[in-house]
Scaffold this motif. Structure first.
Motif: not given
Lengths: 411, 411
Positions: B302, B344-345, B10, B12, B63, B59, B355, B304, B252, B307, B257
């Protein structure tokens, strides 16, 4: 960078199936329509099942879905929205019916389902409202005239149900039906009894009414019975403005669409010369939409003509209507700060002469949209677009995300 | 011919909207990233609504969906997963809250929502755990320190609800709020009363605590009130290994997560130097994932950094991060016997700094995959891919099918 407004244009019944008369094209794909194509080129395209794949939408269920109200939750029959359209203030739980004034022969047969296309039935409806008494059931009712021979009936009271049939025999020369339950239950028994009592009392009032006596003397079909159908329970619509934090308006000549708007709290904008038909004042609608967006966050505009040609089975007329309205949409090209969505509520293929479940093309154009490489707005091109295949109830959430009015689910 | 393992990466917040600074491209589409593109070319691509079209995922909910746990069923608020993150053993039905240590002025106003960014609050949390008594409600509680000023509270007992508000005023200079019910009900009344009692007793303990008295003397903000929010009921998570017959791990740096992993029974793999930020040890993560796959069936990793750049609104930094990690993913190209999924998430567009619901690109590469002709891993290219437009909860079932761990529905 981020648009703030949403203009949602529904080209009613716009999409179609391949037509032999158009060498396998559809009215939309065969039409010359540079404005719609430019909007497609500047946006992202896709196809949409307004309800779900293979489900043929009515205009009512389709528009509910497009406004983000799941019709499987909110729609049980057309009656309540017709009631709203006649001006009845429908509250959640009330039972509504679409009604026709019709003509009953002295032998008790329905001989004209539209009572000689009577219009101006206000006095008759007033007589029914004042004369019929359903208090022995603990039920109150509101009966209102609609356009022409149409009317609407709303029932309010404890223990009512929308699961009842119609008294409309759907053909002429036969007796009206008795309203029956569609499932066993006390509420259904009571509602059917209320309906039959309403028909009995109102028929008596109408037979005796001077307007009908005069019509008989003039050899006009008297409006002496009310046929009722489309029973539905009014849904508990969360107002649009509260649900989405958007102010909005509806621009449409169709009372069903303005009724849906009213049901969710979206006022209707009057535009002179709009007809819901081929000859409507489309420029006036477009100008009104742009003007509304100066003060409102959201405008739903319905343009009806293509649907009419579909129902009439006229491919060339449908294509010609699209070519006629396309240049009238040109002012949209200059709209800033606005997410423009152009789609249909359903397909109305000329080979079917009715709505079909073929998905409708959709384009979304405005700030922040991930443009794809589609440059034509039609059924075949949009099917290759970056939006993929979505559903009607997803469209408004997608627009809300683009105007930054979405709330995160989770953290 | 059939892969046996699943590596689920993922990235993020990787995806975005067109950025003027990148001439209408996104950080992902503008980035030079030969490894990701090669994986796309060797696999099948698509776009994915992690929750549903137009729904902005957190997130946490994202997930859950990616692990195949429908967030609409399993997620009522962030609290329970924060509790898991602090090491509380959350059982289904327990009510969890995210908490902050904060500073209350002598006049009763919240003057620092993070208590001077205090850290090492273990002794304060221990005093609360030992001193607060909720037994008159028949309720037990667990209170644990998290990172920095953070903490978590779990309530256990009969007749509790997550439908209560927060005492966090969300700004400074005003009094803390009273926890209120979010819907009428006995459970809600009881839970709100429990929360207010917890705050009352814990505030007394914190005011009197030597650590806080020392902080006041040193002119540091005392941690003398607990602000609680994000109430949620712990879901009844069927353990991942039982649900899918797959052993697995999570890699992660983000405690949210790893907390979700823990909630579904997936242990966390420690990797030195991972930070959840731009400077994380990505090579170490990749090596750890490959090592884990020698003994495990499934690894969720994940990454990050992108993001973070999205939240900060930095298109160039986001692009640079993608270009930085791309070569570090090269070892994946040699992975045999493994379905690699990269997605991606959620999108974190730099123009939104949060987001968004724009769908995320997804690629699936490995034995048995129906390769399409997409050769670039980005939002625009993947939208044309053979996977079409799918949803987050569908992704793990698709992977299970590819590794032959699906069970037939029917015969």
């Amino acid at each position: 960078m981020t648009a703030k407004k949403i203009l949602f244009i529904v080209l009613d019944g716009i999409s179609d199936r391949p037509c032999p008369a158009l060498r396998g094209g559809t009215p939309l794909s065969a039409a010359r329509k540079p404005v719609l194509d430019k909007l497609a080129a500047e946006g992202i395209c896709g196809v949409m099942d307004t309800i779900a794949p293979g489900i043929r939408p009515g205009s009512d269920t389709a528009h509910l879905a497009l406004l983000g109200y799941d019709p499987y939750k909110y729609y049980t029959g057309r009656g309540p929205l017709e009631c709203v359209g006649t001006g009845i203030d429908m509250k959640a739980g009330m039972i509504g019916f679409r009604c026709n004034y019709a003509t009953l022969s002295p032998e008790g047969k329905v001989i004209d389902r539209r009572a000689g296309r009577i219009h101006d039935t206000e006095a008759l409806s007033k007589a029914i409202q004042e004369g019929v008494d359903l208090s022995k059931f603990g039920v109150e009712f509101i009966f209102r005239s609609g356009a022409g021979h149409r009317a609407a009936l709303a029932l309010e009271g404890e223990g009512l149900s929308h699961c009842v049939s119609s008294n409309d025999p759907k053909k002429e020369g036969v007796a009206p039906l008795t309203v029956k339950v569609l499932r066993t239950g006390e509420k259904e028994d009571k509602t059917a009894a209320v309906c039959n009592e309403f028909v009995k009392q109102s028929t008596k009032i109408l037979f005796d009414h001077p307007i009908n006596q005069a019509r008989v003397e003039q050899d006009l079909a008297p409006a002496n019975i009310v046929l009722m159908r489309g029973a539905g329970e009014m849904g508990d619509f969360e107002p649009f403005q509260k649900k989405y934090e958007l102010s909005g308006s509806v621009i449409s000549a169709a009372s069903l669409i303005t009724g849906i708007g009213k049901a969710v709290g979206l006022p209707h904008v009057e535009v002179p010369g709009i007809t819901g038909s081929q000859n409507s004042n489309i420029s006036g609608k477009v100008a009104a939409a742009i003007r509304e967006l100066e003060t409102k966050d959201f405008v739903l505009m319905n343009i009806k003509g293509a649907d009419e040609s579909g129902h009439d089975g006229l491919a060339d007329q449908k294509k010609a209507f699209i070519e006629k309205i396309d240049p009238l949409l040109e002012p949209l090209l200059g709209l800033q700060d606005t997410i423009i969505i152009i789609t249909g509520d359903h397909s109305t293929p000329v080979c079917i002469k009715d709505h079909s479940a073929d998905p409708v093309p959709v384009l979304i154009r405005g700030e922040g949209v991930r443009m794809d490489d589609i440059v034509r707005y039609d059924e075949f091109s949009c099917a290759k677009g970056g939006l993929g295949r979505i559903r009607g109830v997803d469209l408004l959430p997608i627009a809300l995300d683009l105007v930054n009015k979405s709330h995160k689910f989770g953290a």
